[in-house]
Design an enzyme around this catalytic site. Structure first.
Site, PDB file in Angstrom:
ATOM      1  CG  HIS A  34      -0.272   0.356   2.488  1.00  0.00           C
ATOM      2  ND1 HIS A  34       0.451  -0.565   3.199  1.00  0.00           N
ATOM      3  CD2 HIS A  34      -0.176   1.518   3.177  1.00  0.00           C
ATOM      4  CE1 HIS A  34       0.935   0.001   4.279  1.00  0.00           C
ATOM      5  NE2 HIS A  34       0.584   1.265   4.290  1.00  0.00           N
TER       6      HIS A  34
HETATM    7  C1  UD1 Z   1      -2.174   5.428   5.978  1.00  0.00           C
HETATM    8  C2  UD1 Z   1      -0.889   5.843   6.667  1.00  0.00           C
HETATM    9  C3  UD1 Z   1       0.149   4.718   6.560  1.00  0.00           C
HETATM   10  C4  UD1 Z   1      -0.420   3.410   7.070  1.00  0.00           C
HETATM   11  C5  UD1 Z   1      -1.703   3.110   6.301  1.00  0.00           C
HETATM   12  C6  UD1 Z   1      -2.345   1.804   6.745  1.00  0.00           C
HETATM   13  C7  UD1 Z   1      -0.355   8.243   6.587  1.00  0.00           C
HETATM   14  C8  UD1 Z   1       0.547   9.237   5.980  1.00  0.00           C
HETATM   15  N1  UD1 Z   1      -0.290   7.020   6.059  1.00  0.00           N
HETATM   16  O1  UD1 Z   1      -1.906   5.308   4.600  1.00  0.00           O
HETATM   17  O2  UD1 Z   1       1.271   5.057   7.337  1.00  0.00           O
HETATM   18  O3  UD1 Z   1       0.530   2.395   6.870  1.00  0.00           O
HETATM   19  O4  UD1 Z   1      -2.625   4.185   6.521  1.00  0.00           O
HETATM   20  O5  UD1 Z   1      -3.472   1.555   6.006  1.00  0.00           O
HETATM   21  O6  UD1 Z   1      -1.085   8.553   7.485  1.00  0.00           O
HETATM   22  N2  UD1 Z   1      -9.379   4.785   2.039  1.00  0.00           N
HETATM   23  C9  UD1 Z   1     -10.564   4.104   1.979  1.00  0.00           C
HETATM   24  N3  UD1 Z   1     -11.130   3.708   3.154  1.00  0.00           N
HETATM   25  C10 UD1 Z   1     -10.547   3.953   4.349  1.00  0.00           C
HETATM   26  C11 UD1 Z   1      -9.330   4.626   4.394  1.00  0.00           C
HETATM   27  C12 UD1 Z   1      -8.752   5.036   3.227  1.00  0.00           C
HETATM   28  O7  UD1 Z   1     -11.120   3.873   0.924  1.00  0.00           O
HETATM   29  O8  UD1 Z   1     -11.122   3.555   5.382  1.00  0.00           O
HETATM   30  C13 UD1 Z   1      -8.760   5.236   0.795  1.00  0.00           C
HETATM   31  C14 UD1 Z   1      -8.652   6.740   0.767  1.00  0.00           C
HETATM   32  O9  UD1 Z   1      -9.745   7.314   0.155  1.00  0.00           O
HETATM   33  C15 UD1 Z   1      -7.400   6.989  -0.018  1.00  0.00           C
HETATM   34  C16 UD1 Z   1      -6.573   5.748   0.256  1.00  0.00           C
HETATM   35  O10 UD1 Z   1      -7.440   4.752   0.747  1.00  0.00           O
HETATM   36  O11 UD1 Z   1      -7.659   7.065  -1.379  1.00  0.00           O
HETATM   37  C17 UD1 Z   1      -5.443   6.018   1.202  1.00  0.00           C
HETATM   38  O12 UD1 Z   1      -5.892   6.320   2.530  1.00  0.00           O
HETATM   39  P1  UD1 Z   1      -5.015   7.265   3.524  1.00  0.00           P
HETATM   40  O13 UD1 Z   1      -5.493   7.150   4.914  1.00  0.00           O
HETATM   41  O14 UD1 Z   1      -4.883   8.606   2.939  1.00  0.00           O
HETATM   42  O15 UD1 Z   1      -3.566   6.668   3.473  1.00  0.00           O
HETATM   43  P2  UD1 Z   1      -3.069   5.173   3.537  1.00  0.00           P
HETATM   44  O16 UD1 Z   1      -2.443   4.898   2.219  1.00  0.00           O
HETATM   45  O17 UD1 Z   1      -4.111   4.245   4.037  1.00  0.00           O
END
Ligand code: UD1
Length: 376
Positions: free
Chosen positions: A211
């Site tokens: 991820h």
């Molecule tokens: C975040 C953390 C990372 C951790 C990871 C675990 C930061 C900088 N990064 O990254 O350190 O390892 O979480 O998962 O804080 N999304 C969903 N549903 C959710 C959450 C996210 O669909 O419940 C989607 C969001 O819309 C986005 C993507 O997933 O497009 C990334 O989510 P985001 O929380 O921004 O960062 P992660 O890549 O999950």
């Protein structure tokens, strides 16, 4: 909450398994420390969020900021904006943040500017890669923390190099491994999680998680990794719980075809107890996660880290972890070696013993009693 308690912050998936034992330890014992949970809402899908509260028996958050997704700036700013009135209302003696996600730095920044003490659990880890958003979050959070609890001894040198007073740093061990110890007996057998895949468990399987933006946001990098996984899957079937970010990127770049080897089994994001069972029985784990590097070391399961560095060097020096980057040759060679020999033997690092949160609670108790507003 009585004035003078602690606000514990969670936001994203890797925070949940860290906060669970801390809350339990703070609230236990003859003189419990008053603690409330603030959920920023950075992760909000049931599979990324609610499932973990259920699996880990974490009490419902007392306060939910419901920030959701956004760019780093938007997400961080939104957490800050919504957290400030909570601090004004609650007036805690301290806030406690874990790990390195955007919610960690956002809340730490708000509290420190208001003169409220910041406690950072999992301090001092460094990948020395400032291209990683989590590295920025780690460095900055540590700079503004009043108490820094570390998971491995090497963290102290990282912190002192950055000018942090060593008297604020306390080596307590790894709270994530507390959670692992606590839940191992409840882990769901791989046979259940993989029931619909047709994987022959007698032949073994690998687990893949992916991820990191550096792995999934660039088309060429993601293509190379998925092609390599395809080759790995010819040797051992691969179970692949798919993070929403990665799912989105694979669809966007139209790389779905690379997952169609018939030996790569896509799962939705799975709960903690499923993941624990899946890792425990795996022949090997391929990952770019930080926490999984630690969990595989604690379980003694071979881990190939699909990054060029790790902020958790003890998993390489003492544990089962090997850094392979995105190199196809290294990934395939290491896979062959693990399948042939079982991989390198590791040992469990110091204080990864299931009692880190108790050490934190004991220390915090004494620390709070030296503060003007004593623990409730
Ligand atoms: C975040 C953390 C990372 C951790 C990871 C675990 C930061 C900088 N990064 O990254 O350190 O390892 O979480 O998962 O804080 N999304 C969903 N549903 C959710 C959450 C996210 O669909 O419940 C989607 C969001 O819309 C986005 C993507 O997933 O497009 C990334 O989510 P985001 O929380 O921004 O960062 P992660 O890549 O999950």
């Amino acid at each position: 909450m009585h004035k003078g308690g602690i606000l514990c912050i969670v936001g994203a998936r890797p925070n949940f398994m860290k906060i669970a034992p801390i809350i339990k330890a703070l609230r236990a014992g003859p003189a419990p420390i008053s603690a409330k949970i603030v959920h920023t809402g950075q992760h909000y899908d049931t599979a990324m969020n609610k499932q973990f509260f259920e699996d880990l028996g974490i009490p419902h958050p007392d306060i939910n900021l419901e920030v959701g997704s956004g760019s780093h700036a938007v997400q961080t700013a939104e957490v800050m904006r919504r957290f400030e009135p909570v601090l004004d209302q609650e007036q805690p003696a301290a806030i406690l943040v874990v790990g390195d996600v955007n919610s960690t730095i956002a809340c730490a920044l708000v509290a420190s500017k208001k003169g409220i003490a910041v406690i950072h659990v999992e301090a001092g880890l460094r990948s020395f890669d400032r291209g990683m958003p989590e590295e920025i979050n780690r460095v900055l959070t540590d700079q503004i923390s009043d108490l820094l609890y570390t998971t491995e001894r090497a963290a102290l040198a990282n912190l002192t190099r950055e000018g942090i007073d060593p008297t604020r740093v306390h080596f307590v061990g790894n709270v994530m491994i507390d959670t692992l110890h606590h839940n191992l007996a409840k882990a769901i057998p791989a046979a259940d999680t993989l029931a619909d895949t047709g994987i022959d468990l007698a032949q073994g399987y690998a687990v893949l998680t992916l991820h990191r933006p550096s792995n999934v946001d660039d088309e060429a990098t993601l293509r190379n990794l998925l092609e390599t996984v395809n080759l790995v899957s010819q040797r051992v079937p691969v179970a692949f719980p798919l993070h929403p970010r990665t799912k989105g990127r694979i669809e966007h770049f139209k790389l779905d075809g690379l997952l169609a080897s018939g030996k790569i089994f896509i799962l939705p994001p799975i709960g903690y107890l499923h993941m624990l069972g899946l890792m425990r029985e795996a022949k090997l784990v391929l990952t770019d996660s930080g926490g999984i590097q630690e969990e595989t070391t604690a379980l003694g399961v071979p881990c190939l880290t699909l990054r060029n560095n790790t902020e958790r060097p003890i998993t390489v020096d003492e544990g089962t972890n090997i850094i392979v980057g995105q190199s196809r040759a290294k990934i395939l060679a290491a896979t062959e070696d693990i399948l042939a020999t079982g991989g390198k033997a590791g040992r469990v690092p110091e204080y990864w013993d299931g009692h880190a949160a108790e050490r934190i609670a004991e220390h915090l108790h004494a620390w709070l009693n030296t503060r003007p507003a004593a623990a409730a």
